[in-house]
Design a protein around this motif. Sequence first.
Motif, mmCIF file in Angstrom:
data_model
loop_
_atom_site.group_PDB
_atom_site.id
_atom_site.type_symbol
_atom_site.label_atom_id
_atom_site.label_comp_id
_atom_site.label_asym_id
_atom_site.label_seq_id
_atom_site.Cartn_x
_atom_site.Cartn_y
_atom_site.Cartn_z
ATOM 1 N N ARG A 12 13.252 8.727 -8.529
ATOM 2 C CA ARG A 12 12.223 8.020 -9.074
ATOM 3 C C ARG A 12 12.662 6.367 -8.690
ATOM 4 O O ARG A 12 11.637 5.658 -9.108
ATOM 5 C CB ARG A 12 12.334 8.015 -10.516
ATOM 6 C CG ARG A 12 11.614 9.212 -10.907
ATOM 7 C CD ARG A 12 12.152 9.585 -12.478
ATOM 8 N NE ARG A 12 13.220 10.071 -12.622
ATOM 9 C CZ ARG A 12 14.324 9.571 -13.221
ATOM 10 N NH1 ARG A 12 14.019 8.158 -13.282
ATOM 11 N NH2 ARG A 12 15.625 9.935 -13.307
ATOM 12 N N ILE A 15 10.990 2.570 -3.937
ATOM 13 C CA ILE A 15 11.213 2.526 -2.576
ATOM 14 C C ILE A 15 11.231 0.942 -2.209
ATOM 15 O O ILE A 15 10.485 0.112 -2.751
ATOM 16 C CB ILE A 15 10.195 3.236 -1.726
ATOM 17 C CG1 ILE A 15 10.231 4.710 -1.958
ATOM 18 C CG2 ILE A 15 10.411 3.010 -0.278
ATOM 19 C CD1 ILE A 15 8.955 5.321 -2.059
ATOM 20 N N HIS A 294 6.871 1.821 10.296
ATOM 21 C CA HIS A 294 7.226 2.536 9.107
ATOM 22 C C HIS A 294 8.624 1.526 7.954
ATOM 23 O O HIS A 294 8.515 1.612 6.948
ATOM 24 C CB HIS A 294 7.995 3.732 9.157
ATOM 25 C CG HIS A 294 7.177 4.682 9.815
ATOM 26 N ND1 HIS A 294 6.707 4.610 11.173
ATOM 27 C CD2 HIS A 294 6.277 5.646 9.446
ATOM 28 C CE1 HIS A 294 5.783 5.446 11.387
ATOM 29 N NE2 HIS A 294 5.541 6.111 10.356
ATOM 30 N N THR A 298 6.405 0.426 3.996
ATOM 31 C CA THR A 298 6.928 1.569 3.446
ATOM 32 C C THR A 298 5.781 2.353 2.490
ATOM 33 O O THR A 298 4.912 1.762 2.354
ATOM 34 C CB THR A 298 8.052 1.155 2.769
ATOM 35 O OG1 THR A 298 7.768 0.435 1.534
ATOM 36 C CG2 THR A 298 8.904 0.285 3.733
ATOM 37 N N LEU A 299 6.333 3.507 1.914
ATOM 38 C CA LEU A 299 5.603 4.206 0.879
ATOM 39 C C LEU A 299 5.222 3.354 -0.163
ATOM 40 O O LEU A 299 4.314 3.490 -0.898
ATOM 41 C CB LEU A 299 6.273 5.616 0.870
ATOM 42 C CG LEU A 299 6.035 6.753 1.805
ATOM 43 C CD1 LEU A 299 6.800 7.817 1.188
ATOM 44 C CD2 LEU A 299 4.894 7.005 2.034
ATOM 45 N N ARG A 300 6.297 2.415 -0.505
ATOM 46 C CA ARG A 300 6.069 1.346 -1.779
ATOM 47 C C ARG A 300 4.501 0.656 -1.503
ATOM 48 O O ARG A 300 3.899 0.768 -2.463
ATOM 49 C CB ARG A 300 7.063 0.606 -1.556
ATOM 50 C CG ARG A 300 6.943 -0.740 -2.623
ATOM 51 C CD ARG A 300 7.488 -0.385 -4.017
ATOM 52 N NE ARG A 300 7.664 -1.672 -4.813
ATOM 53 C CZ ARG A 300 8.620 -2.581 -4.772
ATOM 54 N NH1 ARG A 300 9.518 -2.168 -3.728
ATOM 55 N NH2 ARG A 300 8.679 -3.532 -5.394
ATOM 56 N N GLU A 303 1.592 3.555 -1.807
ATOM 57 C CA GLU A 303 1.695 3.634 -3.346
ATOM 58 C C GLU A 303 1.015 2.618 -4.039
ATOM 59 O O GLU A 303 0.327 2.812 -4.876
ATOM 60 C CB GLU A 303 2.963 4.071 -3.839
ATOM 61 C CG GLU A 303 2.813 4.231 -5.171
ATOM 62 C CD GLU A 303 4.079 4.937 -6.066
ATOM 63 O OE1 GLU A 303 5.165 4.829 -5.510
ATOM 64 O OE2 GLU A 303 3.962 5.540 -7.032
ATOM 65 N N LYS A 369 1.817 10.942 -8.570
ATOM 66 C CA LYS A 369 2.681 10.478 -7.718
ATOM 67 C C LYS A 369 2.926 11.063 -6.288
ATOM 68 O O LYS A 369 2.874 10.445 -5.344
ATOM 69 C CB LYS A 369 4.057 10.116 -8.280
ATOM 70 C CG LYS A 369 4.899 9.174 -7.628
ATOM 71 C CD LYS A 369 6.151 8.580 -8.216
ATOM 72 C CE LYS A 369 7.062 7.716 -7.557
ATOM 73 N NZ LYS A 369 8.338 7.305 -8.418
ATOM 74 N N LYS A 370 3.144 12.279 -6.561
ATOM 75 C CA LYS A 370 3.225 13.185 -5.274
ATOM 76 C C LYS A 370 2.019 12.787 -4.285
ATOM 77 O O LYS A 370 2.339 12.582 -3.081
ATOM 78 C CB LYS A 370 3.154 14.812 -5.616
ATOM 79 C CG LYS A 370 4.208 15.628 -4.778
ATOM 80 C CD LYS A 370 4.383 16.723 -5.085
ATOM 81 C CE LYS A 370 3.343 17.517 -4.907
ATOM 82 N NZ LYS A 370 3.397 18.783 -5.482
ATOM 83 N N ARG A 372 -0.048 10.457 -3.967
ATOM 84 C CA ARG A 372 0.079 8.763 -3.525
ATOM 85 C C ARG A 372 1.163 8.546 -2.521
ATOM 86 O O ARG A 372 1.163 7.666 -1.871
ATOM 87 C CB ARG A 372 0.632 7.921 -4.703
ATOM 88 C CG ARG A 372 -0.714 7.705 -5.815
ATOM 89 C CD ARG A 372 -0.309 6.296 -6.604
ATOM 90 N NE ARG A 372 0.993 6.452 -7.452
ATOM 91 C CZ ARG A 372 1.134 6.951 -8.593
ATOM 92 N NH1 ARG A 372 -0.086 6.985 -9.390
ATOM 93 N NH2 ARG A 372 2.172 6.748 -9.239
ATOM 94 N N HIS A 373 1.990 9.604 -2.497
ATOM 95 C CA HIS A 373 3.061 9.531 -1.322
ATOM 96 C C HIS A 373 2.764 10.302 -0.101
ATOM 97 O O HIS A 373 3.520 10.275 0.946
ATOM 98 C CB HIS A 373 4.312 9.975 -1.896
ATOM 99 C CG HIS A 373 5.369 8.805 -2.677
ATOM 100 N ND1 HIS A 373 6.525 9.120 -3.114
ATOM 101 C CD2 HIS A 373 4.809 7.721 -3.026
ATOM 102 C CE1 HIS A 373 6.887 7.892 -3.373
ATOM 103 N NE2 HIS A 373 5.810 6.930 -3.508
ATOM 104 N N ASN A 374 1.612 10.982 -0.241
ATOM 105 C CA ASN A 374 1.141 11.912 0.749
ATOM 106 C C ASN A 374 -0.131 11.057 1.626
ATOM 107 O O ASN A 374 -1.175 10.955 1.312
ATOM 108 C CB ASN A 374 0.358 12.911 0.267
ATOM 109 C CG ASN A 374 0.095 14.147 1.323
ATOM 110 O OD1 ASN A 374 -0.074 13.614 2.525
ATOM 111 N ND2 ASN A 374 0.271 15.295 1.208
#
Lengths: 468, 405, 184
Positions: A12, A15, A294, A298-300, A303, A369-370, A372-374
Amino acid sequence: MSASEYPKGDPRAPIPVITPGHSFTSITDKLSDMVLTYNTPLAWVITTAIGFCLLMLLIVALAYLVFTGIGIWGNNAPVGWAFDIINFVWWIGIGHAGTLISAILLLFKQDWRTSINRFAEAMTLFAVACALIFPLFHTGRPWLAWYWLLPYPNTMALWPNFRSPLLWDVFAVGTYGSVSAIFWFTGLIPDLATFRDRAVHPVAKRIYGVLSLGWRGSARHWWRYETAYLLLAGLSTPLVLSVHTVVSFDFAVSVLPGWHATIFPPYFVAGAIFAGFAMVLTLAIPLRALYRLHDVITLRHIENMAKVTLVTGLIVVYGYACEAFFGWYSGSEYERFMLKNRIYYGPYAWSYWALLLCNFVVPQILWIKKFRHNLAIVFTVCMFVNVGMWLERFVIIVTSLHRDFLPSSWDMYYPTFWDFATLAGTIGLFLTLMFVFVRVLPMISIFEVRTLLPEAHPKPQHEEGAHR
Amino acid sequence: MATHSNDHLDEAVLMARPEAEIGRLGSRSLVLGGAGVLLALVGFFVSRETFLQSYLVGYIFWLSITLGSLGILMIHHLTGGAWGMVGRRIWEAGTKTLPLMVILFLPIAFNLEGLYAWARPEAAHDPVVQLKVAYLNAPFFYVRAVLFFVIWGGLIYVLNRWSREQDEEPARLIGPKDRRFRLLSGPGLCLLVITVTFMSVDWVMSLDPHFYSTIFGVLMLGGQGLATMAFTILVLSALVRFDPMARVAKPDVFHDLGKLMFAFVMLWAYFNVSQLLIIWSANLPEEIPFYLERLNGPWRWVSTILLLLQFVLPFLFLLSRDLKRNPSAVRWVATVILVMRVVDLVWTIGPVFRHEGSGLHWLDFALVLAIGALWLPLFWRSLAGRPLVPARDPYFKEAMAHVGH
Amino acid sequence: MSHHAAATGPAIHGLMAEFDSAQALLDAATAAQKAGYTRVDAYSPFPIHGLAEAIGFRERLIPKFVFVAGATGGTLAFSFQYWVSAIDYPLNIGGRPYFSWVSFIPVSFELTILFAAFTAVISMLALNGLPQPYHPVFNNPAFARASQDRFFFVIEATDPRFDLDETRAFLNGLNPREVVAVED
């Protein structure tokens, strides 16, 4: 320091906005070598080629239009505004995220803006350029357009009508385009200086040198630069909001049911931000893969942008709900007819439900959330939103117009080949400009990414002394 | 020697409860409130009708701070940030006034005919009202009101209970439980926006059952946000004079809150200009009376005052960075804004009833003070009942780490 | 090295010290200020918080220019619309009053922003003296990294306390990578 901490390895934990382990040198190398290289990725060539072909289609479509007339489009009475205005509003909406990401996130001190603001700003400019094509060519004879758009008295000494929202639009979009351009250019200056100092080819060095205006990164430069940039951000934020507000006035100050609603300004603005963020994600996800960004996107970032898309999407849905409820609550015969015609018994009711699917149902999966990270899911949702926001303008414009007050004027609207060709052509223009930009200018703000590193924030001496 | 470590964020100091100081602040507000109660009593016997209208103004004013507190509290849970950590207890105390607002709603609920044209028997002969009778009828009105209070009360109860649980647990690392504030606040905000929209239609807009404006709910939401930000800054500028607020409510925090208030001032102007421009330009008979009433006659001056004091003055003042960072300066702007919130509500509600004579009535302000005499003691008591700073929130230190001076 | 050599050689812009880190640059600027140097400049590849103060630079002109420009733009736009619609060619459009102040709000707002934004950028460039085709600091080839990953500190020859040897010794005491005399 006993700052708030997550247990080690906790998924959690947020990132970071930049993957640890970078230095000023590695960032500068990575971000400028994307441009200052002789290697052009194949994917870039293919996409640009597609974009360029579509651009050629645009030129053909516009040339044919100018020589033949607006009759080649499907516009008719009563649907006098059709594809041209749908596409205009769609593009202007997409053009909103750029300056807004840059400006409002700077004001809110959101450090994740730095990796995405530059190409989002470029996106703004190109989207505005695409948007302007439509009203300009809808005038039929664009070379005469300045005559009644700019505040200049005509041969009868008559001025343009300042009570008309269409004239406000000229000022709003004009201001937006030019302020966005200088905002973008101001942000580019320090990076152009980096390119000037790194370019090997003498012509490139000369061009970047001229464009960087002799920037040398003096502390005095930076002080004034930061002041001006912050002020620009403060000015751009209300400007962004005002532009789509004025676009919404084009509709709302009329007396047409379906257009005349006081909720239009905030609801249009939210829709524009919604569409804009969706388009930024649509571009960022492939570009990130293409240039292996990357570490800085980032994934941040993904998201956070997905969250903004979700929130603005909900505001848009609030707008639909208000329109529907107040349409009924008004008690007005025309409002209620429009509502029923739009939602269930009109010939275009399908577009309303398709719109709700794209803008309301599908984005709801971003609550999780899962997802949003895909990247694949986020990208798919954004494609739905891109389509949905186009449909929204279709619903607003076509379904409100095709049933006139006078039933004898009722008619259907069918777009022609040239309507679609112009739309596809502007997508080509957008793609071409976007990819040329990515190839010749830094698409990520290098100097701002440098400030994300902890060593970019030295401590003043007197405070350091106090620590010892 | 001034050290720059985190000593000033020592938990024991932050968790202290300065009850005596807050009590003193509370008694000061009671004096004003007491005067208001007396005046309101006089007004009750002078003019029953005006009393009821002014009562609605006072009620909506204080309710806007109760609900605005709930909204901003949930926004804070979603976004984090030092400004929210500092303001959190003020908003939590603000939300806890809801039971009082439920009781105070009863006089409105029992006087529907005195306030709402659609509830009077004559409405049966009004064709426009007849078209809306499925929505504008007393039973459904009551059902909706109950629903509003249940939703607001549920959110307020849960958020406050979790917050108290957090205070009772010792400081620790961020755990899975800490997500629950955020998980509730997302859907909670959606519910709040929907309920406030319908509340604004039911309790304010339907005073004139012919008028409708789709932006009305948004105007109410923006007004609540503005009133709450002004109220927060006002309370904070009093609390900052002693520990523990003196340690956390730094100029940086005032700057952030000032910026938010500035944003709400601009939003207020934006929503109002949008509504005005659209209605004025279209000039439709259903809508234009709203502005004909307010831009002419006695209400014209109220409109001008609103423009100058709710927008122009705060706007120019809050442009300045230094003024936003100065608690004793910015609290004057906050006071002006709060007074203007009352005037704005009178401007919205009053012209439905008062077509002749002066626009503002002294009873409007008397009733705001009188209801404040009940609302504020409850607020101060709730505020004193909890530590003033949520120092045990696991996100607290992270949020405060960026606060300079 | 002596004063003699400096007097006969090419004119000097100043002495330039090159540093590895932002911290070293900030410390150098602070040290130079303490040592009494006033005509100095610091160059970095990104803005550094507190560096302008450390070289004794503080200026609050741009916000004032921007405010005045914004007010001018708004006033100009509003009065122009009034003049056009009510004085120069009054025309009845949909029965609206000649002085339709409500309709004049959007354009007035846009011009406020337009004037203010352009003033912000133009005054930033003008005060910085940009565009500037030539500046002596670029005579040091190593300065190309000032826009990338290195930090430079210059004490200019016009500084009243400037003395080629003493200043060089002072700069060398700050642990630079290199100290170079930059030609003017």
